[in-house]
Enzyme design. Structure first.
Site, PDB file in Angstrom:
ATOM      1  N   PRO A  89       0.850  -1.094   0.054  1.00 59.68           N
ATOM      2  CA  PRO A  89       0.027  -0.031   0.063  1.00 59.68           C
ATOM      3  C   PRO A  89       1.075   1.361   0.017  1.00 59.68           C
ATOM      4  O   PRO A  89       0.311   2.396  -0.154  1.00 59.68           O
ATOM      5  CB  PRO A  89      -0.768  -0.037   1.355  1.00 59.68           C
ATOM      6  CG  PRO A  89      -0.767  -1.783   1.706  1.00 59.68           C
ATOM      7  CD  PRO A  89       0.445  -2.218   1.264  1.00 59.68           C
ATOM      8  N   GLU A 116       0.176  -7.811   8.120  1.00 55.93           N
ATOM      9  CA  GLU A 116       0.130  -6.402   8.209  1.00 55.93           C
ATOM     10  C   GLU A 116       1.508  -5.996   7.313  1.00 55.93           C
ATOM     11  O   GLU A 116       1.687  -4.902   7.173  1.00 55.93           O
ATOM     12  CB  GLU A 116       0.523  -5.838   9.579  1.00 55.93           C
ATOM     13  CG  GLU A 116      -0.854  -6.212  10.449  1.00 55.93           C
ATOM     14  CD  GLU A 116      -1.892  -5.418   9.908  1.00 55.93           C
ATOM     15  OE1 GLU A 116      -1.900  -4.229   9.800  1.00 55.93           O
ATOM     16  OE2 GLU A 116      -2.738  -5.936   9.806  1.00 55.93           O
ATOM     17  N   ARG A 154      -0.783  -7.503 -21.725  1.00 56.17           N
ATOM     18  CA  ARG A 154      -1.755  -6.934 -22.857  1.00 56.17           C
ATOM     19  C   ARG A 154      -0.817  -6.059 -23.668  1.00 56.17           C
ATOM     20  O   ARG A 154      -1.226  -5.786 -24.912  1.00 56.17           O
ATOM     21  CB  ARG A 154      -2.732  -5.926 -22.257  1.00 56.17           C
ATOM     22  CG  ARG A 154      -3.679  -6.712 -21.481  1.00 56.17           C
ATOM     23  CD  ARG A 154      -4.871  -6.063 -20.920  1.00 56.17           C
ATOM     24  NE  ARG A 154      -5.509  -5.224 -21.645  1.00 56.17           N
ATOM     25  CZ  ARG A 154      -6.484  -5.641 -22.501  1.00 56.17           C
ATOM     26  NH1 ARG A 154      -6.980  -6.783 -22.350  1.00 56.17           N
ATOM     27  NH2 ARG A 154      -7.319  -4.854 -23.631  1.00 56.17           N
ATOM     28  N   ASP A 169      -7.083   1.949 -26.893  1.00 54.71           N
ATOM     29  CA  ASP A 169      -7.560   1.854 -25.590  1.00 54.71           C
ATOM     30  C   ASP A 169      -7.690   3.057 -24.935  1.00 54.71           C
ATOM     31  O   ASP A 169      -6.619   3.901 -25.147  1.00 54.71           O
ATOM     32  CB  ASP A 169      -6.723   0.493 -24.597  1.00 54.71           C
ATOM     33  CG  ASP A 169      -7.607  -0.335 -24.074  1.00 54.71           C
ATOM     34  OD1 ASP A 169      -8.773  -0.061 -23.599  1.00 54.71           O
ATOM     35  OD2 ASP A 169      -7.104  -1.403 -24.140  1.00 54.71           O
TER      36      ASP A 169
HETATM   37  C1  9D3 Z   1      -5.591  -2.626   7.429  1.00 54.85           C
HETATM   38  C2  9D3 Z   1      -4.279  -2.989   7.550  1.00 54.85           C
HETATM   39  N1  9D3 Z   1      -3.692  -1.660   7.445  1.00 54.85           N
HETATM   40  C3  9D3 Z   1      -3.395  -0.957   8.631  1.00 54.85           C
HETATM   41  C4  9D3 Z   1      -3.084   0.595   8.750  1.00 54.85           C
HETATM   42  C5  9D3 Z   1      -2.384  -1.764   6.594  1.00 54.85           C
HETATM   43  C6  9D3 Z   1      -2.394  -2.790   5.457  1.00 54.85           C
HETATM   44  C7  9D3 Z   1      -1.543  -3.840   5.684  1.00 54.85           C
HETATM   45  C8  9D3 Z   1      -1.545  -4.757   4.673  1.00 54.85           C
HETATM   46  C9  9D3 Z   1      -3.347  -2.754   4.655  1.00 54.85           C
HETATM   47  C10 9D3 Z   1      -3.458  -3.553   3.547  1.00 54.85           C
HETATM   48  C11 9D3 Z   1      -2.358  -4.636   3.621  1.00 54.85           C
HETATM   49  C12 9D3 Z   1      -2.354  -5.446   2.323  1.00 54.85           C
HETATM   50  N2  9D3 Z   1      -2.288  -5.002   1.069  1.00 54.85           N
HETATM   51  C13 9D3 Z   1      -1.414  -5.170   0.103  1.00 54.85           C
HETATM   52  O1  9D3 Z   1      -0.850  -6.128   0.292  1.00 54.85           O
HETATM   53  C14 9D3 Z   1      -1.333  -4.306  -1.140  1.00 54.85           C
HETATM   54  C15 9D3 Z   1      -2.340  -3.127  -1.578  1.00 54.85           C
HETATM   55  C16 9D3 Z   1      -3.569  -2.777  -0.745  1.00 54.85           C
HETATM   56  O2  9D3 Z   1      -3.911  -3.104   0.054  1.00 54.85           O
HETATM   57  N3  9D3 Z   1      -4.008  -1.691  -1.459  1.00 54.85           N
HETATM   58  C17 9D3 Z   1      -3.817  -1.333  -2.705  1.00 54.85           C
HETATM   59  N4  9D3 Z   1      -2.562  -1.643  -3.301  1.00 54.85           N
HETATM   60  C18 9D3 Z   1      -1.970  -2.628  -2.672  1.00 54.85           C
HETATM   61  S1  9D3 Z   1      -0.789  -3.720  -3.163  1.00 54.85           S
HETATM   62  C19 9D3 Z   1      -0.537  -4.594  -2.168  1.00 54.85           C
END
Ligand code: 9D3
Length: 256
Positions: A89, A116, A154, A169
């Protein structure tokens, strides 16, 4: 292109590699996809890959050693020069420009997390780049890895075959798509726009361009900010916005 995905849930990738555009690319050997499961590289009998965070707090973190070893194993499955890309994230937001950059690589290692996330030292040691899909919460990186793979494949020569859709596209034009219609001509009182039935191909091209510009302006104005519209585009967008009065649903109005 050779792709290795490091994941605790490698089975999630199996149907993805079997169906549709991606499945065909694999069948035609335009891409090789492999998975590496860090659990197989855990050092204890239970195959432990996670542990509790120092400093406390909820949830579990992914340990360095099983992932570092799994990534080393993945390196042997892809060409030299293939970057290690973590899906997190915190990463740069994936978009079509990133997809184009990845499509030029000989291969890549995608690392999907769970729980996490990763011990930060693993990212420092083993990660070339972090990518995110955007500001929403997924349960792990696998779905993000599949999105990155799909969008990237793609763009490889031969993957789309005859459907040269990729070049035309949305996002290669920088605009949202125009509306599309197929049979029947009228459904639930809603008619297909007349211009699409009349056979004037220049008029159709202009109508589609106008719709694409108008929808982009209304729904995703930030996509137009960088664009310097040509004189025809400016006129078409002005017309679209002029014609858009309250109550004027134009070609989409019900016929009763
Ligand atoms: C709810 C947990 N969060 C606490 C603040 C942190 C968190 C940790 C791990 C949120 C999501 C994740 C798992 N997400 C991914 O591995 C992930 C992801 C995403 O959640 N949103 C957008 N792109 C991606 S790429 C990998």
């Amino acid at each position: 292109m050779d792709i290795a995905v490091v994941s605790l849930f490698p089975e999630m990738l199996v149907p993805f590699a079997e169906f549709g555009v991606v499945g065909r690319a694999v069948q035609r050997k335009l891409v090789r996809m492999e998975t590496v499961d860090p659990r197989r590289y855990a050092t204890d009998v239970h195959g432990t890959v996670d542990d509790r965070p120092y400093g406390g707090g909820p949830g579990m973190l992914l340990r360095v050693e099983p992932y570092a070893t799994a990534i080393a194993a993945a390196r042997t499955r892809v060409p030299d020069g293939s970057p290690v890309i973590f899906l997190t994230p915190q990463g740069q937001v994936f978009d079509q420009a990133v997809a184009r950059r990845l499509a030029a690589l000989p291969g890549m290692i995608l690392v999907a997390g769970r729980y996490e996330g990763f011990d930060e030292r693993l990212i420092e040691m083993a990660c070339d780049e972090e990518l995110s899909l955007g500001d929403f919460v997924l349960s792990g990186g696998e779905v993000a890895a599949m999105a990155v793979i799909d969008a990237t494949l793609r763009l490889l020569p031969g993957v789309l075959g005859d459907e040269q859709s990729a070049v035309e596209d949305s996002f290669s034009t920088g605009l949202l798509d125009h509306p599309h219609y197929t049979r029947p001509e009228v459904i639930h009182g809603r008619a297909v726009p007349d211009v699409l039935l009349a056979g004037d191909h220049e008029a159709i091209r202009r109508w589609r361009r106008k719709q694409a510009l108008g929808r982009t302006s209304l729904r995703r104005p930030e996509l137009l900010r960088g664009e310097n519209l040509g004189s025809e585009d400016r006129r078409l967008l002005d017309e679209f916005l002029e014609e858009r009065q309250p109550g004027n649903e134009d070609d989409n109005r019900p016929l009763h």
